[in-house]
Write a protein that holds these residues in place. Structure first.
Motif, short mmCIF file in Angstrom:
data_model
loop_
_atom_site.label_atom_id
_atom_site.label_comp_id
_atom_site.label_asym_id
_atom_site.label_seq_id
_atom_site.Cartn_x
_atom_site.Cartn_y
_atom_site.Cartn_z
N THR A 129 0.84 -1.13 0.09
CA THR A 129 -0.17 0.02 0.00
C THR A 129 0.87 1.21 0.03
O THR A 129 1.96 1.18 0.41
CB THR A 129 -1.03 0.10 1.24
OG1 THR A 129 -0.12 -0.30 2.50
CG2 THR A 129 -2.04 -1.05 1.20
N CYS A 130 0.06 2.18 -0.43
CA CYS A 130 0.90 3.72 -0.23
C CYS A 130 1.11 4.04 1.18
O CYS A 130 0.36 4.12 2.01
CB CYS A 130 0.22 4.68 -1.08
SG CYS A 130 0.60 6.52 -0.66
N ALA A 131 2.47 4.32 1.48
CA ALA A 131 2.58 4.69 2.84
C ALA A 131 2.08 5.96 3.21
O ALA A 131 1.79 6.48 4.54
CB ALA A 131 4.14 4.68 3.08
N VAL A 132 1.57 7.00 2.42
CA VAL A 132 0.91 8.23 2.72
C VAL A 132 -0.72 8.08 2.74
O VAL A 132 -1.14 8.09 3.70
CB VAL A 132 1.53 9.31 1.83
CG1 VAL A 132 0.73 10.52 1.96
CG2 VAL A 132 2.97 9.49 1.99
N CYS A 133 -1.32 7.63 1.52
CA CYS A 133 -2.78 7.72 1.45
C CYS A 133 -3.44 6.36 1.81
O CYS A 133 -4.54 6.29 1.90
CB CYS A 133 -3.14 8.20 0.36
SG CYS A 133 -2.86 7.22 -1.24
N GLY A 134 -2.40 5.24 1.71
CA GLY A 134 -3.18 4.12 2.12
C GLY A 134 -3.97 3.20 0.95
O GLY A 134 -4.22 2.20 1.00
N THR A 149 5.26 5.13 -8.18
CA THR A 149 4.51 6.78 -7.74
C THR A 149 2.97 6.28 -7.47
O THR A 149 2.39 5.54 -8.46
CB THR A 149 4.46 7.75 -9.09
OG1 THR A 149 5.96 7.71 -9.42
CG2 THR A 149 3.92 9.07 -8.59
N CYS A 150 2.45 6.59 -6.43
CA CYS A 150 1.29 6.37 -6.06
C CYS A 150 0.27 7.33 -6.95
O CYS A 150 0.31 8.10 -7.33
CB CYS A 150 0.76 6.87 -4.62
SG CYS A 150 -0.99 6.62 -4.11
N ASP A 151 -0.85 6.46 -7.65
CA ASP A 151 -1.83 6.90 -8.57
C ASP A 151 -2.63 8.27 -7.83
O ASP A 151 -2.91 8.96 -8.60
CB ASP A 151 -2.86 6.04 -9.06
CG ASP A 151 -2.21 4.67 -9.69
OD1 ASP A 151 -1.07 4.92 -10.25
OD2 ASP A 151 -2.95 3.63 -9.82
N VAL A 152 -2.92 7.83 -6.69
CA VAL A 152 -3.96 8.95 -5.75
C VAL A 152 -3.16 10.00 -5.45
O VAL A 152 -3.60 11.07 -5.52
CB VAL A 152 -4.70 8.12 -4.75
CG1 VAL A 152 -5.29 9.14 -4.00
CG2 VAL A 152 -5.22 6.89 -5.15
N CYS A 153 -1.90 9.78 -4.68
CA CYS A 153 -1.24 11.08 -3.90
C CYS A 153 -0.08 11.45 -4.54
O CYS A 153 0.52 12.56 -4.29
CB CYS A 153 -1.30 10.75 -2.63
SG CYS A 153 -0.05 9.73 -1.86
N GLY A 154 0.50 10.59 -5.44
CA GLY A 154 1.94 11.02 -5.99
C GLY A 154 3.15 10.71 -5.26
O GLY A 154 4.21 10.86 -5.86
#
Ligand code: AP5
Ligand code: ZN
Length: 216
Positions: A129-134, A149-154
């Protein structure tokens, strides 16, 4: 509409709950997420739960039903609920009935995600999972659109769950078979169970669940 998503580890409960939240404004109640938050915050519950979770065993019925009760008290009556990873034992199923009845609610459906257990280890071990937005990803089934790169928060930092290794997954599966699968016949006797093919594409699984929610 209040539903339970029921299925073994890696069946796609969290994935589908996330989509129902986004598409329909329902609220996800994941005891796994709540317990991981408690571990991270270092609360008393978190301290008790950590070793149990890392071993792939079940946290006590009293602890999880108490955190579900607390969460229910924070929610309005009009919002639809998705129980994800709860109930997991016959005692939890009974506790949930009481918690809902005390708040004037009742279950509409228990959606069983039917899956091939051999495929699940692969789903879980490849998951992160993304460590910032989950936001959830999978090495093969759901990689980010731009690598790293996270699709949601970059953001560029990702993390994995400590219980997502092949050995712990086997314990989690065994716990599911011994303690959780036996609650399906209880709900089936009440006419609540709807079976969905959890091996289909993520989008098709969502469509099948939404058709049930829409009474189709
Ligand atoms: P919990 O967090 O509930 O974990 P789990 O039940 O093991 O379920 P997972 O989160 O592993 O799987 P999932 O079904 O949500 O699958 P996902 O959508 O991520 O519990 C963890 C621990 O907390 C327990 O072991 C226990 O110790 C404790 N605990 C929690 N609740 C408790 C309770 N009520 N009582 C006692 N203890 C409790 O999907 C997996 C991967 O597959 C993802 O990468 C996803 O992208 C991919 N994927 C999903 N669907 C598809 C598809 N259709 N096709 C291809 N890939 C897919
Ligand atoms: Zn993110």
């Amino acid at each position: 509409v209040d539903i339970i998503l029921l299925g073994p580890p890696g069946a796609g409960k969290g994935t589908q709950a996330g989509r129902l939240v986004a598409d329909r404004g329902m609220v996800q109640l994941s005891t796994g997420d709540m317990l991981r938050a408690a571990v991270k915050a270092g609360t008393e519950v978190g301290l008790k739960a950590k070793a149990v979770m890392d071993a792939g065993e079940l946290v006590s019925d009293e602890i999880v039903s108490a955190i579900i009760g607390e969460r229910l008290d924070q929610l309005g009556k009009d919002v639809g609920l998705i129980f994800d990873g709860y109930p997991r034992t016959a005692a939890q199923a009974e506790a949930l009935d009481a918690l809902l009845a005390a708040r004037g609610r009742k279950l509409d459906y228990v959606i069983e995600l039917a899956v091939d257990e051999d495929a699940l280890v692969d789903r879980i071990v490849g998951r992160y999972t993304c460590a910032v937005c989950g936001e959830g990803y999978h090495e093969r089934y759901k990689p980010p659109k731009v690598e790293g790169t996270c699709d949601v928060c970059g953001n560029h930092e990702f993390k994995r769950r400590p219980d997502d290794n092949a050995e712990t997954v086997r314990t989690r599966m065994a716990e599911y078979r011994a303690k959780t699968a036996p609650i399906l016949p209880i709900y089936d006797a009440r006419g609540l169970v709807r079976r969905v093919d959890g091996m289909a594409d993520i989008g098709h699984v969502t469509q099948a669940i939404e058709a049930i929610l829409d009474g189709k």
